[in-house]
Design a protein around this motif. Sequence first.
Motif, PDB file in Angstrom:
ATOM      1  N   LYS A  60      52.197  12.592  55.414  1.00 30.22           N
ATOM      2  CA  LYS A  60      52.529  11.478  54.512  1.00 30.22           C
ATOM      3  C   LYS A  60      53.710  10.671  55.036  1.00 30.22           C
ATOM      4  O   LYS A  60      53.707   9.434  54.978  1.00 30.22           O
ATOM      5  N   TRP A  61      54.701  11.348  55.590  1.00 35.92           N
ATOM      6  CA  TRP A  61      55.943  10.674  55.976  1.00 35.92           C
ATOM      7  C   TRP A  61      56.032  10.330  57.455  1.00 35.92           C
ATOM      8  O   TRP A  61      56.891   9.543  57.848  1.00 35.92           O
ATOM      9  N   PHE A  62      55.158  10.903  58.269  1.00 36.87           N
ATOM     10  CA  PHE A  62      55.264  10.673  59.706  1.00 36.87           C
ATOM     11  C   PHE A  62      53.939  10.187  60.308  1.00 36.87           C
ATOM     12  O   PHE A  62      53.398  10.770  61.245  1.00 36.87           O
ATOM     13  N   ASN A  63      53.462   9.092  59.715  1.00 38.72           N
ATOM     14  CA  ASN A  63      52.334   8.334  60.268  1.00 38.72           C
ATOM     15  C   ASN A  63      51.108   9.195  60.570  1.00 38.72           C
ATOM     16  O   ASN A  63      50.436   9.022  61.581  1.00 38.72           O
ATOM     17  N   ASN A  64      50.841  10.128  59.676  1.00 38.73           N
ATOM     18  CA  ASN A  64      49.650  10.975  59.774  1.00 38.73           C
ATOM     19  C   ASN A  64      49.643  11.867  61.013  1.00 38.73           C
ATOM     20  O   ASN A  64      48.584  12.346  61.436  1.00 38.73           O
ATOM     21  N   GLU A  65      50.803  12.077  61.605  1.00 42.09           N
ATOM     22  CA  GLU A  65      50.895  12.949  62.783  1.00 42.09           C
ATOM     23  C   GLU A  65      50.768  14.424  62.379  1.00 42.09           C
ATOM     24  O   GLU A  65      51.122  14.810  61.271  1.00 42.09           O
ATOM     25  N   GLU A  66      50.281  15.230  63.305  1.00 43.08           N
ATOM     26  CA  GLU A  66      50.159  16.663  63.075  1.00 43.08           C
ATOM     27  C   GLU A  66      51.516  17.341  63.338  1.00 43.08           C
ATOM     28  O   GLU A  66      52.124  17.134  64.379  1.00 43.08           O
ATOM     29  N   PRO A  67      51.980  18.169  62.419  1.00 45.84           N
ATOM     30  CA  PRO A  67      53.232  18.898  62.670  1.00 45.84           C
ATOM     31  C   PRO A  67      52.996  20.063  63.625  1.00 45.84           C
ATOM     32  O   PRO A  67      51.908  20.651  63.653  1.00 45.84           O
ATOM     33  N   ASN A  68      54.014  20.394  64.396  1.00 41.22           N
ATOM     34  CA  ASN A  68      53.935  21.538  65.293  1.00 41.22           C
ATOM     35  C   ASN A  68      54.533  22.756  64.570  1.00 41.22           C
ATOM     36  O   ASN A  68      55.680  23.143  64.795  1.00 41.22           O
ATOM     37  N   ILE A  69      53.721  23.327  63.697  1.00 44.23           N
ATOM     38  CA  ILE A  69      54.189  24.453  62.886  1.00 44.23           C
ATOM     39  C   ILE A  69      54.496  25.664  63.759  1.00 44.23           C
ATOM     40  O   ILE A  69      55.460  26.403  63.506  1.00 44.23           O
ATOM     41  N   GLU A  70      53.717  25.862  64.804  1.00 41.20           N
ATOM     42  CA  GLU A  70      53.939  26.999  65.690  1.00 41.20           C
ATOM     43  C   GLU A  70      55.326  26.949  66.326  1.00 41.20           C
ATOM     44  O   GLU A  70      56.004  27.974  66.445  1.00 41.20           O
ATOM     45  N   ALA A  71      55.771  25.740  66.719  1.00 46.75           N
ATOM     46  CA  ALA A  71      57.105  25.589  67.315  1.00 46.75           C
ATOM     47  C   ALA A  71      58.191  25.945  66.297  1.00 46.75           C
ATOM     48  O   ALA A  71      59.199  26.571  66.661  1.00 46.75           O
ATOM     49  N   LEU A  72      57.996  25.565  65.059  1.00 51.50           N
ATOM     50  CA  LEU A  72      58.970  25.900  64.018  1.00 51.50           C
ATOM     51  C   LEU A  72      59.019  27.404  63.776  1.00 51.50           C
ATOM     52  O   LEU A  72      60.093  27.984  63.621  1.00 51.50           O
ATOM     53  N   GLN A  73      57.861  28.019  63.750  1.00 53.68           N
ATOM     54  CA  GLN A  73      57.806  29.465  63.552  1.00 53.68           C
ATOM     55  C   GLN A  73      58.435  30.218  64.714  1.00 53.68           C
ATOM     56  O   GLN A  73      59.132  31.213  64.517  1.00 53.68           O
ATOM     57  N   ASN A  74      58.206  29.730  65.912  1.00 56.03           N
ATOM     58  CA  ASN A  74      58.805  30.369  67.088  1.00 56.03           C
ATOM     59  C   ASN A  74      60.317  30.213  67.102  1.00 56.03           C
ATOM     60  O   ASN A  74      61.052  31.114  67.541  1.00 56.03           O
ATOM     61  N   ALA A  75      60.790  29.052  66.637  1.00 57.45           N
ATOM     62  CA  ALA A  75      62.235  28.795  66.602  1.00 57.45           C
ATOM     63  C   ALA A  75      62.942  29.702  65.606  1.00 57.45           C
ATOM     64  O   ALA A  75      64.140  29.957  65.725  1.00 57.45           O
ATOM     65  N   ALA A  76      62.183  30.184  64.614  1.00 60.62           N
ATOM     66  CA  ALA A  76      62.772  31.047  63.599  1.00 60.62           C
ATOM     67  C   ALA A  76      62.961  32.474  64.084  1.00 60.62           C
ATOM     68  O   ALA A  76      63.697  33.261  63.457  1.00 60.62           O
ATOM     69  N   LYS A  77      62.327  32.835  65.190  1.00 57.46           N
ATOM     70  CA  LYS A  77      62.378  34.221  65.671  1.00 57.46           C
ATOM     71  C   LYS A  77      63.690  34.514  66.404  1.00 57.46           C
ATOM     72  O   LYS A  77      64.299  33.628  66.973  1.00 57.46           O
TER      73      LYS A  77
END
Length: 271
Positions: A254-271
């Motif tokens: 909705k906020w970033f021009n219908n782009e796909e988020p890189n959820i995997e990168a966020l999850q990896n950054a949390a480790k």
Amino acid sequence: MKFTFKKSIIALTAVCALLLSACGTGTNNDGSDKKKVLNVGTEATFAPFEFMDKGEMTGFDVDLLNALAKEAGYEVKMENTGWDAMFAGLQSEQLDIGIAGITMDEDRKKTYDFSSPYFESISMIVFKEGTDIQNAEDLKGKKVGVQNGTTGQFSAEAVVGKNSSDISKYETAALMFQALQSKNVEAVVTDIAVALEYEKNNPDSGVQTAVDENQFKSEYYGIAFPKGSELRDEFDQALKTLFENGKYEEIYKKWFNNEEPNIEALQNAAK
């Protein structure tokens, strides 16, 4: 006499219970007492994350926090406290949560607790057309504007120098961009999503942008809590659920021009 006194005690107890309920404290299904309405501080000049639109606070952070709070079983009351007051409110525990595109760096982690990462960012340079800037090194010798206390400031200082007189600090992103337009500074350094949002919303402003991935590294936003807050684990679990059920992706697109988020990168950054 005894009967009247007893009735007064009962009435007083009932009033206290009503007052506690009105203040947002209640009992959950598991019998535990929890604060149902959480006080949230933000700095609402940081589009597209939080900003004012026709008197209403909106943005990616606003939608995400509301979704997280709903998943975790809370309501939130957001207040446009400003950047410095937000952190002060967290330290004094007058605020339960701070959210304003806050980069989780080591210094901040000493004072506040943070959720798992919910957004990946990088610093970007914004400048007027005709200014000779291709990378971060080109900022040297130029007047540079930053928002005070942000990673944009720290990124610029890493290039120009921490105590350089060429860096001008502004209390909000709006004032920083205003300084660029009025030519008080030749460039500004801010988060990439904020820079691109400004460029999109001001097509006649004559600005250009540049990213230097060699100089500026990825950074991650987190929701801030007072040290020791039990809310962190609850909101981490809620974020995990939103990653899995598609709600995070819906808000992101909705906020970033219908782009796909890189959820995997966020999850990896949390480790």
